[in-house]
Design an enzyme around this catalytic site. Sequence first.
Site, short mmCIF file in Angstrom:
data_model
loop_
_atom_site.label_atom_id
_atom_site.label_comp_id
_atom_site.label_asym_id
_atom_site.label_seq_id
_atom_site.Cartn_x
_atom_site.Cartn_y
_atom_site.Cartn_z
N CYS A 135 26.72 4.68 3.14
CA CYS A 135 25.97 4.95 4.36
C CYS A 135 25.30 6.30 4.21
CB CYS A 135 26.82 4.97 5.63
SG CYS A 135 27.62 3.42 5.97
N ARG B 15 22.27 4.80 -0.57
CA ARG B 15 23.66 4.81 -0.16
C ARG B 15 24.06 3.53 0.60
NH1 ARG B 15 25.39 10.24 -0.42
NH2 ARG B 15 27.23 9.73 0.76
N TRP C 229 25.95 0.75 4.81
CA TRP C 229 26.64 -0.13 3.86
C TRP C 229 27.87 -0.61 4.62
CZ3 TRP C 229 31.37 -0.45 1.28
CH2 TRP C 229 31.40 -1.33 0.19
N ASN D 282 29.49 8.00 8.55
CA ASN D 282 29.72 7.52 7.18
C ASN D 282 31.20 7.69 6.91
OD1 ASN D 282 29.74 7.06 4.43
ND2 ASN D 282 28.89 9.06 3.91
N GLY D 283 31.88 6.60 6.55
CA GLY D 283 33.32 6.70 6.29
C GLY D 283 34.06 5.56 6.95
N GLU E 266 29.57 -2.01 -20.50
CA GLU E 266 28.48 -1.43 -19.72
C GLU E 266 27.28 -2.38 -19.68
OE1 GLU E 266 27.94 0.68 -17.61
OE2 GLU E 266 25.88 1.40 -17.72
N LYS F 4 25.76 -3.81 -16.24
CA LYS F 4 24.34 -3.63 -15.86
C LYS F 4 23.75 -4.98 -15.49
CE LYS F 4 24.08 -0.32 -15.20
NZ LYS F 4 24.98 0.77 -15.35
N GLU G 184 25.26 -6.52 -12.15
CA GLU G 184 25.00 -5.84 -10.88
C GLU G 184 23.57 -5.99 -10.40
OE1 GLU G 184 25.80 -1.61 -10.47
OE2 GLU G 184 25.14 -1.23 -12.50
N HIS H 174 41.93 -14.26 -29.06
CA HIS H 174 43.17 -14.37 -28.29
C HIS H 174 42.95 -15.07 -26.95
CE1 HIS H 174 45.19 -11.97 -31.29
NE2 HIS H 174 44.21 -11.09 -31.23
N LYS I 233 24.79 3.13 -4.02
CA LYS I 233 24.85 4.02 -5.18
C LYS I 233 26.10 4.89 -5.16
CE LYS I 233 22.59 6.38 -8.54
NZ LYS I 233 22.91 5.58 -9.71
#
Length: 589
Positions: free
Chosen positions: A2, A29, A76, A100-101, A462, A466, A469, A485, A584
């Site tokens: 947020c 955010r 968010w 925010n939180g 990674e 990428k 997402e 395995h 982000k």
Amino acid sequence: MCGIIGIVSGSKEDIVSSVIEGLSKLEYRGYDSAGIAVLSDGNLQRRRAVGKLENLENKLEEDPINGTVGIGHTRWATHGKPTEENAHPMMTKDVALVHNGIIENYKSLKDSLITQGYNFTSQTDTEVVAVYMQSCIDKGSSPREAFRQMLKVVEGTFAFVAIFKSVPNKIFCAKNKSPIVIGFGKNMCVGSDASSIAGNCDEVVYLSDGEYAEVTEHDAIFFDENFCEIKKERQKVTDDLINEGLGQYPHYMLKEIMEQPNAVRKTIVANEIPVDLLKNVSRILILACGTSYYAGMVARYWFEKYLKIPTNVEMASEYRYRFPVIENGTLVIGITQSGETIDTLEAMEYARSTNSNCRVLAISNVKNSAIARSADVVFYTEAGVEIGVASTKAFMAQLTVLAMIAFHDRPEVLNELRNFPNICDDILSSVNDEIENLAKNLYSAQSIIYLGRDSLYPIALEGALKLKEISYIHAEGFAAGEMKHGPIALIDDNLPVICLCPSCDVFDKMVSNIQIAKARGKNVIVFTDSIGNETFGDDFKKIVLPNICQECVPLAYVIPMQLLAYKVAVLKGEDVDKPRNLAKSVTVE
Ligand code: M6R
């Protein structure tokens, strides 16, 4: 997560556009919904819209508002779906609030307020805070008293920004764990980060946990957790806070991929590894999340192999909840782009509180971020503001700092690292078309596997992160030797397998693993160098990169992985810079 913003201005002219401009810099955010509230001549007015900021802008165009003080929010979602009712600001008769939180005791507060006859229109935890302040005002408290009483009862993480109907031209803001920066300049402003308000101010003050501020047209006063007035040091706004926009690029992610040579160059110039950094260090503990965690995994290979220091890399979100023991002589390294990932911050604090003898080092891309301020030593990555939710240049800069630590006493490797920006440029220009073709081949895949060994294993992880997402294609990275395995059962002719195979120590082992994959599936794509090019026959799809010293291969091989993910997502028509469900900066646990 947020983004929140508040601006106090003397005039009504530009408050809404200033708040919107601030929000546009904070959209990274969260972008589930956005909203704004203004105070004008004793009237609180609000507009909210689901989805990205442009929806709110359209709404404001159809139904404008203005005022001399305004607050805004880009969300968010945590509590309650991304609907208009759940969008901030939360507003009652006398107060408008953005947050925010997460308020952990919201349920008990809400139950008590319902018993007192208050109604709720959203499913959010935040509305409880606004209604609680309203209840204080209804009982005769002043806005300042209501804000302070609220701070005494709420539990959880928060950055609050509030305006009150009866208080012209004043913003109240407070912080616990979530960031708040106050800006001094042409307008007084408040934001979740310094870059969102940098255009409006010359100096900033970072609020610390437990503190709150009252911001007026030309000044701000600060209070500690006992509500005693305190002095706070102002810091100059620096150029690196300014987001220069997209320039010639269609997306921030592509721009940031292309900025990597500079990110490496600047990071090398800006950092010097103190000679005593590793003195008396018998163990290294790396704490990080997501892409930063993979940078830490790469570093573990380097630290153990070249420094001979036992190294653990821990997912910060898991770390402190298993109550690990921290030995004397441990150097704790927190790696973070944003510098505010709550899991990483809490894990670092846990480590310090468990063994006060350990030193804590932060590697952060954001100056004065919470994590940077909490550490004993900070190395700043000089990647510049990273806007794309998928981290690229920050990862590259993190690897640069970690390599500088790992190879501090190996001048020949440091020279290779100094030359790496040129190699990076070469790779970016030479593989573009091949990656474009590969993306056309892969963008309709259901699932893709990435394989690597040694320091290329984290790069496989990674690469998969990428891709998933931003393109929403299922992707998994595996240590190539681990395939046999279990995961090898997945391979058939329909499953693309991307293999990272530079000619380094584990080359022969990796070649065998690739042959084994190829025997079971026809879509095996090998990223290699001239030696690999000779080794693998024409029945393999190959993308050949320059020959690079073994220590630098993770930095080199991540570049085509980033480009591939980017191009696949573009072909699929996805919103590359703002992928669904993500934000982000992750400030909830
Ligand atoms: O800001 P941080 O580096 O602490 O963030 C950690 C992760 O949330 C972040 O790397 C995330 O995984 C990125 N979206 C990956 O591209």
